[in-house]
Scaffold this motif. Structure first.
Motif, PDB file in Angstrom:
ATOM      1  N   CYS B 105       8.919   3.641   0.286  1.00 27.77           N
ATOM      2  CA  CYS B 105       8.521   5.047   0.293  1.00 27.77           C
ATOM      3  C   CYS B 105       8.251   5.596   1.697  1.00 27.77           C
ATOM      4  CB  CYS B 105       7.279   5.217  -0.581  1.00 27.77           C
ATOM      5  SG  CYS B 105       6.395   6.737  -0.304  1.00 27.77           S
ATOM      6  N   THR B 106       7.509   4.821   2.512  1.00 29.86           N
ATOM      7  CA  THR B 106       7.002   5.375   3.773  1.00 29.86           C
ATOM      8  C   THR B 106       8.082   5.950   4.690  1.00 29.86           C
ATOM      9  OG1 THR B 106       5.150   3.864   3.630  1.00 29.86           O
ATOM     10  CG2 THR B 106       5.522   4.913   5.750  1.00 29.86           C
ATOM     11  N   ALA B 137       5.424  15.314  -7.970  1.00 28.02           N
ATOM     12  CA  ALA B 137       4.031  14.867  -7.957  1.00 28.02           C
ATOM     13  C   ALA B 137       3.395  15.010  -9.326  1.00 28.02           C
ATOM     14  CB  ALA B 137       3.239  15.653  -6.922  1.00 28.02           C
ATOM     15  N   MET B 173       4.818   7.825  -5.151  1.00 31.41           N
ATOM     16  CA  MET B 173       4.076   7.946  -3.888  1.00 31.41           C
ATOM     17  C   MET B 173       4.721   8.969  -2.960  1.00 31.41           C
ATOM     18  SD  MET B 173       3.626   3.844  -3.287  1.00 31.41           S
ATOM     19  CE  MET B 173       2.730   3.857  -1.730  1.00 31.41           C
ATOM     20  N   ILE B 176       3.098  12.376  -2.325  1.00 32.33           N
ATOM     21  CA  ILE B 176       1.761  12.256  -1.716  1.00 32.33           C
ATOM     22  C   ILE B 176       1.898  12.030  -0.218  1.00 32.33           C
ATOM     23  CG2 ILE B 176      -0.419  10.991  -1.740  1.00 32.33           C
ATOM     24  CD1 ILE B 176       0.240  10.071  -4.567  1.00 32.33           C
ATOM     25  N   VAL B 177       2.707  11.033   0.146  1.00 35.25           N
ATOM     26  CA  VAL B 177       2.848  10.708   1.561  1.00 35.25           C
ATOM     27  C   VAL B 177       3.544  11.854   2.303  1.00 35.25           C
ATOM     28  CG1 VAL B 177       3.767   9.053   3.226  1.00 35.25           C
ATOM     29  CG2 VAL B 177       2.931   8.252   1.023  1.00 35.25           C
ATOM     30  N   GLY B 222      -2.905   9.137   4.451  1.00 33.96           N
ATOM     31  CA  GLY B 222      -2.084   9.498   3.302  1.00 33.96           C
ATOM     32  C   GLY B 222      -1.462   8.283   2.652  1.00 33.96           C
ATOM     33  N   ALA B 226      -2.036   6.832  -1.127  1.00 36.40           N
ATOM     34  CA  ALA B 226      -0.920   6.626  -2.052  1.00 36.40           C
ATOM     35  C   ALA B 226      -0.910   5.196  -2.569  1.00 36.40           C
ATOM     36  CB  ALA B 226       0.404   6.955  -1.362  1.00 36.40           C
ATOM     37  N   ARG B 229      -3.342   4.879  -5.308  1.00 38.15           N
ATOM     38  CA  ARG B 229      -2.772   5.476  -6.515  1.00 38.15           C
ATOM     39  C   ARG B 229      -1.787   4.508  -7.186  1.00 38.15           C
ATOM     40  NH1 ARG B 229      -0.489  10.449  -8.418  1.00 38.15           N
ATOM     41  NH2 ARG B 229      -0.231   9.767 -10.566  1.00 38.15           N
ATOM     42  N   ALA B 230      -0.956   3.855  -6.379  1.00 40.95           N
ATOM     43  CA  ALA B 230       0.067   2.958  -6.932  1.00 40.95           C
ATOM     44  C   ALA B 230      -0.563   1.734  -7.589  1.00 40.95           C
ATOM     45  CB  ALA B 230       1.041   2.538  -5.839  1.00 40.95           C
TER      46      ALA B 230
END
Lengths: 267, 301, 307
Positions: B105-106, B137, B173, B176-177, B222, B226, B229-230
């Motif tokens: 994701c990042t 989201a 994610m 969010i990121v 951030g 995330a 959350r994951a």
């Protein structure tokens, strides 16, 4: 400590301060203020930025109560009643002492609702009474002609100068005895400034007006009395340097610091 | 309202008129003070209830879970019908899938944010991208799970595996990121950029050498949020990772994350103690990440 | 000769010997352009994903739309064993738990935000604000667990049933959406200029009068935003609901009798479903997706109006 030149006597005074001190938390902001503010006259507070004149103004309607950790010592009276006495309701005080702010701050409501706000707070519900109050107040604030056919427009849609006059109308609608003005002209255009000054002159015979201003000309032009505040050393409390009739202060200041300030040598 | 000419307003009569109208108002002082007191009390009560509920949940999980936490529980292997013994494989599965999701994701999210903050001109395309990010989201996590199952598990043939679950989590994610990174980039003062441009840097040089490093703290915040959350996500991984107790090695291995383990334990009700223990560990890990994010954002100031 | 040549070499003639301003070199230009396209591709991935989710879920749901038809899909009987795939009772279940959760969660969430921004002292604010943030971070499975082992028995005693049903879900979901609503309402309240509060106090308004006559009307749209997003969270919540509603896909007799929602039914049936049944689950996914996308659309419309 302070110098007085034909300052108002206790009998002439609407508001008095006696050995008044003010703290923001640990910071001693004002010290040893002694002054009588004349009833139904215009008094201006002048002094360089940070000299505590606005702070003192906000003590008169206890707006500083809204800031956490503030504290006062000494006495301040309105028509002989101690403002800071135990049990005095600041809400009630503020209904008698109106205030105009530097930045025009109409509510995000219609022009009509802005002016009707105060009367509604006081329980006025009749539509015809409210209509009368709104119309008269807007007329008094010299705004009626410009907005009479758009009373439902959002107050924020007006120009800066009109917004400020709307704020004045909003205060006039509750007929306060005292009107505090915190640099009311510093954020509006020159034409509006002269309209506001004319308005102050019209109101003065029936209302005690105190104005904080950065403009020496304005103070000299409109006020009956002038008070000069100064914080001499950063971190130390500010105090009243000289106070008295405006003519005297501007033509023959006694304290050299007053003279330096009004002749523009500092500040 | 009369349309009287108001060129000359008689000050005194105007004042009298207003005063008279005002005097018709009902004096509602006691009423006013009372309603003020009551309503402020109501707001205070709302805030206290919210806080108390939080404390109750945390306290409940801690009190019931703490006695069952031991080294054997953390590092042991499940036994019996997977309700006894430890939960080590589920911890590893959770860490594995979260790390993989973060790696996927990042880079995408950060580069997407760079585009939105530095390159994009406001217009239709950006509007559409923002709407899509918001929609992404708010996609219900079970729908994300369904989608992950249909695309990654079946269509792409990745099976119930770490990588299927990680891809689905990465999508979760991403917005969010993306958002926190964009905000972070926008918070970098313009004059810092001007300084770099003034020295003859290209746009990419300014972004990569000046903007991103300055925004690093906020971006990290951030990412950490995330991750939190994951880790706590259940519905997404339920049908993308599978439920098999397994210590994953390759990304194509399946496994059972802590959240799914907790769900199965609670549902079966065979060993509630293990459920409490798992819930506590899960909560501690997530709260730790959230506190870490707060610390990062505090340090920045 | 020279005069004839001048037009052709004009540029070189005008700047003899001195160092010229370099034109953008081809490689730099290409590199910057390529990077820009990569960034764009990453950003556009969000759009692609949303489209993919919709297309893929709809594609998997197609059989249920074509074989049994929309009319039967939106009917009330959910009985996969008899090939009845009507989702209305599930949709009603989702609606019921969401409305109840909002009825309990909105006053609590907005009230908490108003208290923190307008009333609380700095010290209290510093204590409670992080607590609300942490509440937002707790995973839904823990809320569901808490609801199952604490709230459910409590409701069971109160109503005399098993405690599985809408009422329990209301409590659990209300607790879950409070942090969402509170955080967003705090943002909305903080965006109101201090000046209009001061003006109201200076007019002699009490704190409560200032809050409900000035502050709340000014923050109206932001608060609606917060509520809509809280609503989205409640409708889409799966695990917490799954653990407390009892999972009976019927129109319930009372708020304390078991029901089922779209999300919980998907989670429950996915593991063993096949064929048309599975396709129906994807159909429910499409419905959920459309609802959540619509809610986001509403929020964006409101935000545009806020300016």
């Amino acid at each position: 400590m302070s110098v007085y030149q034909s300052a108002p006597t206790l009998e002439q005074a609407a508001i008095t301060a006696k050995d008044f001190n003010f703290w923001y938390g640990d910071f001693h902001a004002l010290t040893g203020l002694d002054l009588n503010i004349a009833k139904n006259a215009i008094t201006s507070f002048i002094g360089p930025s940070g000299c505590g004149k606005s702070t003192f103004l906000r003590c008169i309607n206890r707006m500083n109560d809204l800031i956490e950790g503030t504290r006062v010592e000494g006495a301040m009276t309105l028509d002989g009643n101690d403002i800071y006495a135990e049990g005095v309701d600041p809400v009630d005080l503020r209904r008698r002492v109106g205030m105009i702010f530097q930045q025009p701050n109409p509510f995000p409501k219609s022009i009509y609702e802005n002016v009707a706000f105060g009367p509604r707070l006081q329980g006025v519900t009749s539509k015809s009474d409210l209509d009368d109050i709104v119309e008269e107040s807007l007329k008094r604030a010299n705004l009626w002609k410009e907005v009479s056919n758009q009373l439902n427009k959002d107050g924020l849609a007006l120009s800066g100068g009109q917004q400020q006059r709307l704020c004045i109308a909003r205060v006039l609608a509750v007929q306060p005895d005292v009107l505090l003005m915190d640099e009311p002209c510093s954020a509006i255009d020159p034409t509006s400034v002269s309209k506001v000054e004319d308005l102050m002159a019209e109101l003065a015979p029936e209302m005690t007006i105190i104005i904080v201003t950065h403009s020496m000309q304005q103070a000299a032009r409109i006020s009956d009395y002038t008070a000069f505040f100064l914080q001499e050393v950063a971190g130390e409390p500010a105090t009243l340097i000289e106070y008295g009739q405006t003519d005297a202060i501007f033509t023959s200041p006694v304290d050299s610091r007053t003279e330096d300030y009004i002749t523009g040598r500092f500040g | 309202m009369s349309d009287s000419v108001d060129t000359t307003v008689d000050a005194t009569s105007s004042r009298e008129l207003i005063k008279r109208a005002l005097s018709h108002g009902k004096k509602g002082r006691i009423n006013k003070d009372l309603s003020n007191k009551i309503m402020l009390g109501v707001f205070r009560a709302a805030a206290y209830i919210t806080t108390l509920v939080l404390l109750a949940i945390i306290a409940y999980v801690v009190i019931n879970g703490l006695p069952h936490i031991s080294l054997d529980f953390i590092f042991g292997w499940p036994q019996g019908v997977n309700a006894e013994g430890g939960i080590w494989p589920t911890i590893v599965s959770t860490i594995y899938v979260t790390a993989l999701a973060m790696l996927i994701c990042t880079p995408v999210a950060v580069l997407a944010a760079v585009y939105l903050a530095e390159y994009a001109k406001q217009g239709k395309i950006v509007d559409i991208i923002r709407y899509a990010a918001d929609a992404l989201a708010s996609v219900p996590s079970i729908v994300m799970g369904l989608f992950g199952y249909a695309l990654f598990v079946e269509a792409m043939g990745l099976g119930l595996s770490m990588v299927s679950a990680a891809l689905a989590l990465a999508l979760l994610m991403l917005p969010i990121v993306m958002r926190t990174t964009e905000e972070a980039i926008r918070a970098v003062p313009r004059y810092i950029r001007w300084g770099a441009y003034g020295l003859g840097a290209t746009k990419w040089q300014v972004v990569s050498k000046i903007v991103l490093p300055s925004a690093f703290g906020r971006i990290a915040t951030g990412i950490v949020l995330a991750i939190g959350r994951a880790i706590g996500e259940t519905a997404v991984v339920l049908y993308t990772m599978g439920q098999a107790i397994n210590l994953p090695i390759s990304p194509l291995d399946s496994g059972r994350p802590m959240t799914v383990h907790l769900y199965l334990l609670a549902n079966d009700g065979i060993n509630m103690n293990a459920a409490y223990g798992t819930a506590l560990l899960l909560m501690v890990i997530i709260l730790a990440f959230n506190l870490f994010a707060r610390y990062l954002s505090r340090k920045r100031r | 000769m020279e005069a004839q040549e001048t037009p052709q070499i004009e540029q070189e003639a005008q700047t003899p010997k001195k160092r010229e301003l370099a034109l953008v070199s081809r490689s730099t230009y290409l590199k910057e352009k390529a990077l820009q396209w990569i960034f764009f591709a990453c950003a556009f991935l969000a759009v692609v994903t949303v489209i993919l989710i919709f297309v893929f879920t709809t594609y998997s749901a197609l059989p249920v739309f074509t074989d049994i038809g929309l009319a039967d899909f939106f009917s009330f009987t959910w009985a996969p064993s008899e090939d009845h795939y009507g989702i209305m009772s599930l949709l009603a279940g989702s609606g019921l738990v969401t409305v109840g959760a909002l009825a309990m969660g909105v006053p609590l969430g907005v009230g908490t935000a108003v208290y923190l921004v307008e009333i609380a002292s700095k010290r209290v604010r510093r204590l409670i604000s992080p607590a609300v943030d942490l509440l937002a971070g707790i995973p839904s499975i823990i809320y569901g667990f808490f609801g199952m082992v604490i709230i459910r028995p409590f409701i069971a005693q109160l109503t005399g049933g098993l405690g599985f049903g809408a009422l329990t879900a209301w409590f659990v979901l209300a607790i879950m959406i409070v942090p969402t609503i509170t955080t967003l309402t705090i943002d909305a309240l903080n965006s109101i200029p201090m000046g209009i509060r001061e003006a109201s106090y200076a007019m002699g308004a009490t704190k409560w009068q200032t809050i409900y006559k000035v502050v709340l009307p000014a923050a109206k749209l932001g608060i609606v935003d917060a509520i809509v997003l809280g609503m989205g969270r409640a409708i889409g919540e799966t695990m917490a609901v799954l653990m407390v509603v009892g999972n009976a896909p019927v129109i319930p007799d009372s708020i304390s009798s078991p029901i089922s929602t779209l999300t919980s039914q998907i989670a429950l049936d996915m593991s063993y479903s096949s064929g048309l049944h599975r396709s129906a689950l994807f159909g429910m996914g499409v419905v959920l997706f459309i609802i959540s996308a619509a809610l986001v659309g509403i929020v964006r419309l409101i935000s545009k109006k806020r300016g």
